[in-house]
Design a protein around this motif. Sequence first.
Motif, mmCIF file in Angstrom:
data_model
loop_
_atom_site.group_PDB
_atom_site.id
_atom_site.type_symbol
_atom_site.label_atom_id
_atom_site.label_comp_id
_atom_site.label_asym_id
_atom_site.label_seq_id
_atom_site.Cartn_x
_atom_site.Cartn_y
_atom_site.Cartn_z
ATOM 1 N N LEU A 144 0.839 -1.202 0.000
ATOM 2 C CA LEU A 144 0.000 0.000 0.000
ATOM 3 C C LEU A 144 0.875 1.254 0.000
ATOM 4 C CD1 LEU A 144 -2.881 1.179 0.176
ATOM 5 C CD2 LEU A 144 -2.596 1.171 2.650
ATOM 6 N N GLY A 145 1.949 1.207 0.770
ATOM 7 C CA GLY A 145 2.880 2.335 0.787
ATOM 8 C C GLY A 145 3.560 2.555 -0.553
ATOM 9 N N LEU A 146 3.691 1.490 -1.315
ATOM 10 C CA LEU A 146 4.316 1.594 -2.631
ATOM 11 C C LEU A 146 3.291 1.586 -3.757
ATOM 12 C CD1 LEU A 146 7.227 -0.944 -2.073
ATOM 13 C CD2 LEU A 146 7.376 1.547 -2.035
ATOM 14 N N SER A 147 2.044 1.859 -3.433
ATOM 15 C CA SER A 147 0.971 1.733 -4.425
ATOM 16 C C SER A 147 1.081 2.741 -5.566
ATOM 17 C CB SER A 147 -0.389 1.862 -3.751
ATOM 18 O OG SER A 147 -0.531 3.138 -3.176
ATOM 19 N N TRP A 148 1.865 3.776 -5.400
ATOM 20 C CA TRP A 148 2.039 4.738 -6.482
ATOM 21 C C TRP A 148 2.807 4.116 -7.647
ATOM 22 C CZ3 TRP A 148 7.177 6.062 -7.331
ATOM 23 C CH2 TRP A 148 8.056 5.731 -6.315
ATOM 24 N N LEU A 149 3.447 2.963 -7.388
ATOM 25 C CA LEU A 149 4.072 2.213 -8.470
ATOM 26 C C LEU A 149 3.064 1.195 -9.011
ATOM 27 C CD1 LEU A 149 7.487 1.469 -6.745
ATOM 28 C CD2 LEU A 149 7.082 3.145 -8.540
ATOM 29 N N ILE A 150 3.218 0.754 -10.198
ATOM 30 C CA ILE A 150 2.297 -0.210 -10.805
ATOM 31 C C ILE A 150 2.581 -1.635 -10.315
ATOM 32 C CG2 ILE A 150 1.522 -1.202 -13.002
ATOM 33 C CD1 ILE A 150 0.656 1.634 -12.757
ATOM 34 N N ILE A 151 3.840 -1.991 -10.188
ATOM 35 C CA ILE A 151 4.221 -3.368 -9.871
ATOM 36 C C ILE A 151 3.673 -3.840 -8.525
ATOM 37 C CG2 ILE A 151 6.195 -4.892 -9.446
ATOM 38 C CD1 ILE A 151 7.648 -3.359 -11.653
ATOM 39 N N PRO A 152 3.699 -3.048 -7.436
ATOM 40 C CA PRO A 152 3.128 -3.534 -6.182
ATOM 41 C C PRO A 152 1.645 -3.899 -6.294
ATOM 42 C CG PRO A 152 4.533 -1.676 -5.740
ATOM 43 C CD PRO A 152 4.410 -1.787 -7.236
ATOM 44 N N VAL A 153 0.902 -3.174 -7.108
ATOM 45 C CA VAL A 153 -0.510 -3.510 -7.293
ATOM 46 C C VAL A 153 -0.628 -4.872 -7.973
ATOM 47 C CG1 VAL A 153 -2.637 -2.812 -8.446
ATOM 48 C CG2 VAL A 153 -1.188 -1.093 -7.364
ATOM 49 N N LEU A 154 0.251 -5.136 -8.930
ATOM 50 C CA LEU A 154 0.233 -6.424 -9.612
ATOM 51 C C LEU A 154 0.656 -7.570 -8.692
ATOM 52 C CD1 LEU A 154 1.730 -5.360 -13.063
ATOM 53 C CD2 LEU A 154 -0.684 -5.701 -12.470
ATOM 54 N N VAL A 155 1.484 -7.287 -7.709
ATOM 55 C CA VAL A 155 1.882 -8.297 -6.734
ATOM 56 C C VAL A 155 0.775 -8.518 -5.709
ATOM 57 C CG1 VAL A 155 3.515 -8.774 -4.858
ATOM 58 C CG2 VAL A 155 4.346 -7.877 -7.026
ATOM 59 N N TRP A 156 0.070 -7.443 -5.358
ATOM 60 C CA TRP A 156 -0.947 -7.552 -4.318
ATOM 61 C C TRP A 156 -2.156 -8.350 -4.784
ATOM 62 C CZ3 TRP A 156 -5.938 -5.740 -3.021
ATOM 63 C CH2 TRP A 156 -6.259 -5.884 -1.683
ATOM 64 N N ILE A 157 -2.472 -8.340 -6.060
ATOM 65 C CA ILE A 157 -3.640 -9.073 -6.570
ATOM 66 C C ILE A 157 -3.492 -10.582 -6.315
ATOM 67 C CG2 ILE A 157 -4.914 -9.687 -8.671
ATOM 68 C CD1 ILE A 157 -4.429 -6.769 -9.590
ATOM 69 N N PRO A 158 -2.361 -11.232 -6.660
ATOM 70 C CA PRO A 158 -2.236 -12.654 -6.309
ATOM 71 C C PRO A 158 -2.218 -12.894 -4.795
ATOM 72 C CG PRO A 158 -0.565 -12.039 -7.914
ATOM 73 C CD PRO A 158 -1.266 -10.794 -7.513
ATOM 74 N N MET A 159 -1.640 -11.933 -4.045
ATOM 75 C CA MET A 159 -1.664 -12.072 -2.588
ATOM 76 C C MET A 159 -3.098 -12.090 -2.077
ATOM 77 S SD MET A 159 1.417 -9.705 -1.019
ATOM 78 C CE MET A 159 0.569 -9.552 0.519
ATOM 79 N N LEU A 160 -3.926 -11.203 -2.610
ATOM 80 C CA LEU A 160 -5.324 -11.133 -2.188
ATOM 81 C C LEU A 160 -6.067 -12.411 -2.564
ATOM 82 C CD1 LEU A 160 -7.640 -9.505 -0.948
ATOM 83 C CD2 LEU A 160 -8.086 -8.579 -3.224
#
Length: 191
Positions: A144-160
């Motif tokens: 969430l802290g790095l959400s301004w980047l695109i890649i963390p969002v792509l990593v968080w989706i499989p985590m979710l």
Amino acid sequence: MPDRFRAPEDPAIRLTHADRDAAAETLKEAYAEGQLDEDEFEERLGLAIKAKFPAELEPLLSDIVPRRTGAATAPPRPDAPEGPRNGSERLWALGGHVSGYFLFPLGPLLVLLANGNTSPFVRRHAVEALNYQLTFLIGSIVLLGLSWLIIPVLVWIPMLLGWIFMPVIAGFVGLAGGRWKYPFTWRPVRE
């Protein structure tokens, strides 16, 4: 513990490769016989390979019962069964995994505190669920802290997606009396 691994009178004598290999073989046999769990085996094996003096091997091997060739293997101790003793333990294991949906790490922690000291089976499942929930929570905060980047969002989706499905699967494995290890999980809490 075999005499060859006891500290000699002169503690400055260094170990040979053969000594470290023999210690590693002793640890492998202890792991194969169930005297060590996987994490403890890996930790001890790493320390044995890096050992330089016999005194470093002594604590790694002192609590291992030497293998007796030709002797019948002892039955499992009744105070530490491999699986659950009753249906209540299976339900607690299920609750440890599923409670993470409602209370995040607090759910498995409550199960661990309520029934973790009375049942090794429930403790194993509650600790695994607690580690997974902590991994998901800390990973989500970091991403969430790095959400301004695109890649963390792509990593968080499989985590979710993993967080949605894996606790249910783990809960059913616990309900069936099996053992479960979450993949890609940081394990700060030990059994």
